[in-house]
Design a protein around this motif. Structure first.
Motif, mmCIF file in Angstrom:
data_model
loop_
_atom_site.group_PDB
_atom_site.id
_atom_site.type_symbol
_atom_site.label_atom_id
_atom_site.label_comp_id
_atom_site.label_asym_id
_atom_site.label_seq_id
_atom_site.Cartn_x
_atom_site.Cartn_y
_atom_site.Cartn_z
ATOM 1 N N PRO A 53 3.335 2.622 -1.776
ATOM 2 C CA PRO A 53 3.544 3.482 -2.957
ATOM 3 C C PRO A 53 2.357 4.391 -3.250
ATOM 4 O O PRO A 53 2.534 5.584 -3.553
ATOM 5 C CB PRO A 53 3.781 2.473 -4.083
ATOM 6 N N SER A 54 1.150 3.862 -3.158
ATOM 7 C CA SER A 54 -0.019 4.695 -3.439
ATOM 8 C C SER A 54 -0.242 5.728 -2.347
ATOM 9 O O SER A 54 -0.702 6.844 -2.621
ATOM 10 C CB SER A 54 -1.265 3.814 -3.607
ATOM 11 N N SER A 55 0.097 5.384 -1.079
ATOM 12 C CA SER A 55 -0.037 6.362 0.007
ATOM 13 C C SER A 55 0.925 7.523 -0.191
ATOM 14 O O SER A 55 0.557 8.697 -0.044
ATOM 15 C CB SER A 55 0.211 5.694 1.358
ATOM 16 N N HIS A 63 2.957 5.273 -9.916
ATOM 17 C CA HIS A 63 3.062 5.774 -8.547
ATOM 18 C C HIS A 63 4.397 6.453 -8.274
ATOM 19 O O HIS A 63 4.756 6.682 -7.113
ATOM 20 C CB HIS A 63 2.848 4.630 -7.551
ATOM 21 N N ARG A 64 5.136 6.777 -9.323
ATOM 22 C CA ARG A 64 6.420 7.452 -9.112
ATOM 23 C C ARG A 64 6.202 8.777 -8.399
ATOM 24 O O ARG A 64 5.267 9.529 -8.705
ATOM 25 C CB ARG A 64 7.100 7.699 -10.464
ATOM 26 N N LEU A 65 7.079 9.052 -7.418
ATOM 27 C CA LEU A 65 6.958 10.283 -6.642
ATOM 28 C C LEU A 65 7.584 11.429 -7.431
ATOM 29 O O LEU A 65 8.787 11.659 -7.373
ATOM 30 C CB LEU A 65 7.637 10.105 -5.284
ATOM 31 N N ALA A 117 2.308 8.458 -2.972
ATOM 32 C CA ALA A 117 2.027 9.174 -4.222
ATOM 33 C C ALA A 117 1.038 10.315 -4.005
ATOM 34 O O ALA A 117 0.969 11.242 -4.823
ATOM 35 C CB ALA A 117 1.492 8.207 -5.272
ATOM 36 N N ARG A 118 0.287 10.276 -2.923
ATOM 37 C CA ARG A 118 -0.687 11.340 -2.633
ATOM 38 C C ARG A 118 -0.053 12.534 -1.935
ATOM 39 O O ARG A 118 -0.725 13.525 -1.666
ATOM 40 C CB ARG A 118 -1.817 10.761 -1.783
ATOM 41 N N ARG A 169 0.804 -1.223 0.000
ATOM 42 C CA ARG A 169 0.000 0.000 0.000
ATOM 43 C C ARG A 169 0.837 1.272 0.000
ATOM 44 O O ARG A 169 0.374 2.338 -0.425
ATOM 45 C CB ARG A 169 -0.902 -0.026 1.235
ATOM 46 N N ARG A 203 8.313 0.735 -7.847
ATOM 47 C CA ARG A 203 7.079 1.524 -7.973
ATOM 48 C C ARG A 203 7.259 2.947 -7.476
ATOM 49 O O ARG A 203 6.581 3.867 -7.950
ATOM 50 C CB ARG A 203 5.952 0.842 -7.196
ATOM 51 N N LEU A 204 8.181 3.150 -6.533
ATOM 52 C CA LEU A 204 8.404 4.497 -6.014
ATOM 53 C C LEU A 204 9.185 5.379 -6.985
ATOM 54 O O LEU A 204 9.020 6.602 -6.975
ATOM 55 C CB LEU A 204 9.161 4.428 -4.678
#
Length: 401
Positions: free
Chosen positions: A225-227, A258-260, A229-230, A223, A252-253
């Motif tokens: 990466p999606s957290s 979902h790249r930051l 990404a926000r 979870r 993924r990060l």
């Protein structure tokens, strides 16, 4: 700065503490930082109780606090309860009145928090409205004070458990109670312990967050990466030694949906290599037999210990691939895990340097042939002979002169 227990800076007996401290404060007309370190583990230590009362209750002491920007208190937690048995929050009240206090650092070595932070009190602690930075080093299993009410304008929060984070450490409720004004959050630990509750789903509640440090595994890998990404303003991200990232999560990060995008620096410290001395460090001198490993390299080189693939798929190849992708996006990546990827090349280079130096010094090139290859050694030998011939000719010319 007041520290008890140092041989050269002892705190005087309780009766002499008042004039000594008054003279100390009298020498400073504008005190900007005030730090108190008390090292006794006796909750009713008479000297420390008297000193705490002097600091937090004496009018002459408090009069010098008006310009203090930073306050640090390190003590055995129950000592505060012994000093203020009738009002657990009495030591915090003067801090709440300081007009310029921006940074508060509290460190408690006992396994219990001071009473002012526990749930048994009928009244909450004083509100520190001006504090922007809070650093707390203490066990948090009995912390029950909501941060939003205690430090409502908090921007930077650093929490560290000196013992270990346990499953019921109240970490989640602590972070959940922080105000949304946070821009910097660090969660660290000095030792192991069970993984605390996951808090990554709470991170989007801090929309201004730009720096995040996690030294303990307090997230759900699927979870996180999606957290993250926000968090539109997150520019610095640090994963510590207790926070191993699977290869798939790291990728993924730094790449994919979902790249930051705002991230500028990424620190990965969860794999540690050990680099030993080099020939260059020792001015080209080869190690003695008792100073080197089986390859002839100076002792001290220890390869990275990557996690067991049966429990976590964090590998050298995975981190190396993520590094290439991250740098392609302009992301600066550092930390021990990056050095772990570089360790193999550095050791191979040192191994080659040792083999080459041994051949030149002893004339025995067998090891160099195994490491560098026959053709490279042939070139090195030719180079050595040519250099030796030139030197001998130069020496003869000097003699003839």
């Amino acid at each position: 700065y007041i520290k008890r227990g140092e041989p050269h800076h002892p705190v005087p007996p309780a009766g002499a503490a008042t004039p000594a401290l008054a003279r100390l404060l009298g020498a400073r007309s504008r005190l900007e930082s005030f730090s108190v370190f008390l090292d006794s583990v006796e909750p009713d230590n008479a000297d420390e109780v008297a000193l705490l009362r002097l600091i937090f209750e004496d009018p002459a002491t408090l009069a010098r606090w008006s310009s203090v920007h930073e306050f640090c208190l390190e003590t055995f937690g129950p000592t505060l309860d012994a000093a203020f048995p009738h009002d657990a929050g009495a030591w915090l009240a003067p801090l709440a009145r300081l007009p310029h206090l921006e940074t508060l650092e509290l460190s408690f070595s006992a396994q219990r928090m001071p009473a002012v932070f526990r749930a048994s009190l009928p009244a909450p602690p004083p509100v520190l409205e001006r504090v922007r930075t809070l650093k707390v080093y203490a066990p948090f299993h009995d912390w029950h004070v909501p941060l939003g009410g205690f430090v409502p304008n908090l921007a930077r929060l650093e929490v560290q458990n000196p013992l270990a984070w346990f499953g019921h450490s109240r970490l989640r409720s602590l972070i959940e109670s922080a105000p949304p004004s946070l821009v910097d959050l660090a969660i660290t630990s000095e030792s192991g312990g069970l993984a605390p509750e996951a808090i990554d789903d709470l991170l989007p509640t801090f929309p201004l967050l730009h720096s995040l440090r996690l030294d303990v595994a307090c997230f759900d890998p699927a979870r996180v990466p999606s957290s993250l990404a926000r968090l539109a303003h997150l520019t610095h991200l640090h994963f510590g030694e207790g926070d191993v990232l699977p290869d798939s999560v790291l990728l993924r990060l730094v790449a994919g949906p979902h790249r930051l995008a705002a991230l500028r620096t990424l620190e990965l410290d969860y794999v540690e290599p050990f680099f030993g001395p080099t020939l260059r460090d020792n001015f080209g001198v080869l190690p003695d037999p008792d100073e080197c490993d089986e390859e002839g390299v100076y002792t001290g080189w220890d390869p990275p210990h990557w996690p067991d693939p049966r429990t976590c798929t964090c590998t050298c190849l995975g981190v190396a691939r993520a590094l290439r992708l991250a740098r392609a996006h302009g992301l600066c990546v550092g930390g021990r895990a990056v050095r772990a990827v570089e360790w193999y090349g550095a050791y191979a280079a040192e191994r080659a340097a040792v083999a080459r130096a041994r051949g030149r010094e002893t004339g025995e090139w067998g090891d160099a042939r195994r490491v560098l290859g026959r053709r490279v050694v042939e070139l090195l030998v030719e180079e050595e002979r040519a250099g030796r011939g030139w030197l001998e000719g130069f020496g003869g010319a000097l003699l003839r002169c």
